[in-house]
Write an enzyme that holds these catalytic residues in place. Structure first.
Site, PDB file in Angstrom:
ATOM      1  N   GLU B  60     -55.282  -8.293  38.700  1.00 18.86           N
ATOM      2  CA  GLU B  60     -54.261  -8.290  37.805  1.00 18.86           C
ATOM      3  C   GLU B  60     -54.843  -8.962  36.602  1.00 18.86           C
ATOM      4  O   GLU B  60     -54.633  -8.835  35.254  1.00 18.86           O
ATOM      5  CB  GLU B  60     -52.835  -8.656  38.262  1.00 18.86           C
ATOM      6  N   HIS B 129     -41.637  -8.096  46.066  1.00 19.49           N
ATOM      7  CA  HIS B 129     -41.137  -6.498  45.461  1.00 19.49           C
ATOM      8  C   HIS B 129     -39.919  -6.613  44.858  1.00 19.49           C
ATOM      9  O   HIS B 129     -39.411  -5.603  44.409  1.00 19.49           O
ATOM     10  CB  HIS B 129     -41.365  -5.612  46.372  1.00 19.49           C
TER      11      HIS B 129
END
Lengths: 356, 338
Positions: B60, B129
């Site tokens: 990322e 998540h």
């Protein structure tokens, strides 16, 4: 896979084996890093003057810091002048530079004005970032200088993205991303290596190994101290270069830029260099001996090397070199004067340039 | 106009901008060949080719950093961070580079990058998540933070974000991808394909970043909210019969304090509702600005209804997430407070 130009390129790239081949001497061309370019008189005088400008500028910045005109952080480039100077001479118009926080030399080499850089150091309105950036954060779109970044290693993915944009536009430009031996241990450097090789981006990674990450010697922070080999697992070729000899830097940079520009993907140059001053102005540099510094200064100084050659070859007299020094000192003195008298930014500047 | 889910609307936004501007590139983990874990980029690689829509490695920080490098040189990358919970490694790049490069270069450079990322819980995703990290971004000057709640808004705001000259963090509530979710997890959820807010123009249009929407007009109290909680608030209003006004912020930063202040001045009571945790959440900022702007109109303390101050739970997800029952209870207290 995306930005690969063709499927055929996958087989063509074999960076590691190619570099191994050239290292073993089987290649016709000398291995990158072993060659010393032959400079003519004009080139020698050019690099002499440019390196001297960086040195005198940095000396003056150190003085202004001591006098209280420059606050905060100020990382001087003294000792490393040959690195950016040699690379700059190998660059083509359109190639981009991006570096970390020891950036004054890069900006002067890129053609940014001494006045604009010094005025940013003193936080004045005519500084390149109008006083919003300071020593570590200056930019010039016009000169293709993309900063000036204070977070160690954070500029490396940006340099990779610049290379992506070059590739995307097929403009033939190469991005040159500088970082230090300390930044070499940041994870994002390896994320960048992977993307750059995967997508065959035209980028030259330049590690300026000046042996110390602040006060930590390379051997105390790095498991693999040969930074040119840090790309091996990505198949990125890498070479060590004498970063104190501007001719060696130039030759390596020419070869590396050609490699990247020809669609061969990224390449790493490790510049073996040395900074004479502390990491920043507040660093008394007690982590190394005075003898070590003195030895580098007397035996490897990048500017002195050129001076000796100029005199030996009769390309310049002592008086002519003094005249060059004088003209450089004049530029620096003018920038210092300017940086002390230029007004401070208007308070309203605090709230400008935050959003479009 | 056609009926679209939020996923289709988001895809359509990228499609429309890619069609118009070849500087727009779309990438991220699984984004190209696979079409995105939530299918938001499905078909785009086929249409625009792998040089414009492509897969990145799982890194990322590098994805966002490379995107910023592209953006400062004139491209307009629209990047997907697969889950907002994965955005933390990129935080350095978002904060220190994307958000700040305009300021410290005195306007010489800007990073017009859009970072899309699914947020929020309600899918039993557990800690990594399900989180709602928006307040970490609203604290950063130089960034815009957008959180749409309907397909129509998602498309118009995403196009506006990609075309915006500043970096935008664009959070998409996972529970809203397929239909409005009112917090009644035991009931079947409606799909956008039968909902009026799923009615979306096919072509190009933008909505202004920084402008809230009044989802329901009312006079008893103002509920300031965004994302999934807009529909939870609607359910609570329906179930309690309390005539509350519901404001969907749509953009958190820049904040449309004008719309909020007008409403609170009218109702005299204000609830701030979000899924993210309470302490230092974005609700704290809203509450502070409401009291600065509406102090003399307030008839009760400003109330914050939020996720609890705990890490995001797994099995106890529905006790964490403010649901219609809890919001209804709190709304009743707010309107009865003297």
């Amino acid at each position: 896979m995306a930005p690969r130009k063709s499927a055929a390129s996958a087989g063509r790239r074999a960076g590691a084996s190619k570099s191994a081949k050239s290292r073993s001497g089987k290649s016709a061309k000398p291995a990158i890093g072993t060659e010393i370019a032959e400079f003519d008189k004009e080139q020698e005088l050019g690099v002499y003057r440019e390196m001297l400008l960086i040195r005198r500028f940095e000396e003056k910045a150190g003085q202004l810091y001591g006098m209280g005109f420059i606050g905060g952080f100020c990382h001087l480039y003294i000792g490393q002048e040959a690195v950016i100077t040699g690379i700059q001479h190998a660059m083509r118009d359109g190639d981009q530079l991006i570096t970390g926080y020891r950036d004054h030399g890069h900006m002067l080499a890129a053609g940014m004005t001494a006045r604009g850089v010094m005025a940013e150091l003193t936080g004045r309105q005519s500084g390149y970032s109008r006083g919003k950036g300071g020593s570590m954060h200056m930019f010039s779109f016009e000169k293709n200088f993309f900063g000036g970044h204070g977070i160690v290693g954070a500029q490396v993915p940006l340099g990779t993205g610049l290379a992506f944009a070059n590739r995307y536009r097929d403009n033939g430009n190469v991005s040159i991303a500088f970082y230090g031996d300390g930044a070499s241990n940041q994870g994002q450097v390896y994320e960048s290596f992977n993307m750059a090789e995967l997508w065959e981006l035209p980028v030259v990674y330049v590690v300026e190994n000046n042996r110390y990450a602040m006060g930590t010697a390379v051997s105390r922070a790095s498991a693999q101290t040969d930074f040119s080999q840090r790309g091996v697992s990505f198949n990125i070729p890498g070479y060590q270069v004498d970063g104190m000899d501007v001719r060696a830097v130039f030759a390596a940079a020419e070869a590396a830029l050609e490699h990247a520009r020809s669609g061969n993907g990224p390449i790493i140059l490790e510049m073996l260099t040395y900074r004479y001053r502390g990491h920043s102005m507040s660093d008394p540099a007690k982590y190394r001996s005075k003898d070590e510094v003195q030895k580098m200064r007397s035996e490897h100084d990048p500017i002195e090397q050129v001076k000796v050659r100029l005199l030996e070859k009769g390309w310049a007299s002592e008086d002519e070199l003094k005249a060059i020094d004088k003209s450089v000192r004049d530029i620096v003195a003018d920038s210092a004067e300017f940086a002390q008298t230029d007004p401070e930014p208007d308070p309203s500047e605090l709230y400008t340039d935050i959003l479009a | 106009m056609v009926q679209m889910t939020m996923i289709e609307a988001i895809r359509s936004a990228m499609d429309v901008t890619m069609e118009r501007d070849e500087n727009v590139v779309v990438f991220g983990e699984d984004v190209g060949y696979f079409g995105g874990v939530f299918r938001c980029t499905a078909g785009l690689q086929k249409k625009y080719g792998a040089s414009r829509v492509f897969d990145s490695p799982i890194n990322e920080s590098g994805i966002v950093g490379a995107g910023i490098g592209m953006a400062v040189y004139g491209l307009r990358p629209c990047i997907e961070v697969q889950f907002a919970d994965y955005i933390y490694p990129a935080y350095d790049q978002i904060v220190s580079e994307a958000a700040r490069i305009r300021y410290r270069s005195a306007g010489d450079f800007t990073a017009p990058i859009t970072i899309r990322s699914p947020v929020g819980g309600g899918i039993f995703g557990g800690q990594t998540h399900s989180q709602s990290p928006e307040a970490l971004f609203t604290h950063v000057s130089g960034l815009k933070t957008v959180v749409p709640s309907t397909p129509y808004d998602a498309k118009g705001l995403l196009i506006a974000s990609i075309e915006d000259d500043d970096p935008v963090v664009f959070f998409e509530h996972k529970r809203l991808y397929n239909g409005p979710f009112d917090g009644h997890h035991e009931r079947p959820a409606q799909n956008w394909t039968t909902h009026p807010l799923g009615n979306v123009p096919e072509g190009h249009y933008t909505l202004p970043i920084g402008k809230a929407a009044i989802r329901r007009e009312g006079s008893a109290a103002t509920i300031v909210t965004y994302g999934t909680m807009c529909f939870v608030a609607e359910a609570a209003v329906q179930e309690t019969g309390i005539d509350a006004e519901i404001i969907d912020l749509r953009t958190l930063l820049p904040l449309d304090i004008e719309t909020i202040a007008q409403s609170v001045t009218k109702t005299g009571r204000c609830m701030v509702l979000h899924e993210a945790t309470l302490t230092s959440g974005f609700g704290a900022e809203i509450a502070a600005q409401v009291q600065e702007n509406c102090f003399y109109s307030l008839e009760a303390p400003i109330l914050r209804v939020t996720g609890w101050d705990t890490p995001y739970p797994h099995a106890q997800e529905w006790d964490y997430f403010p649901g219609p029952a809890r919001v209804g209870r709190e709304l009743k207290e707010l309107t009865e407070a003297m």
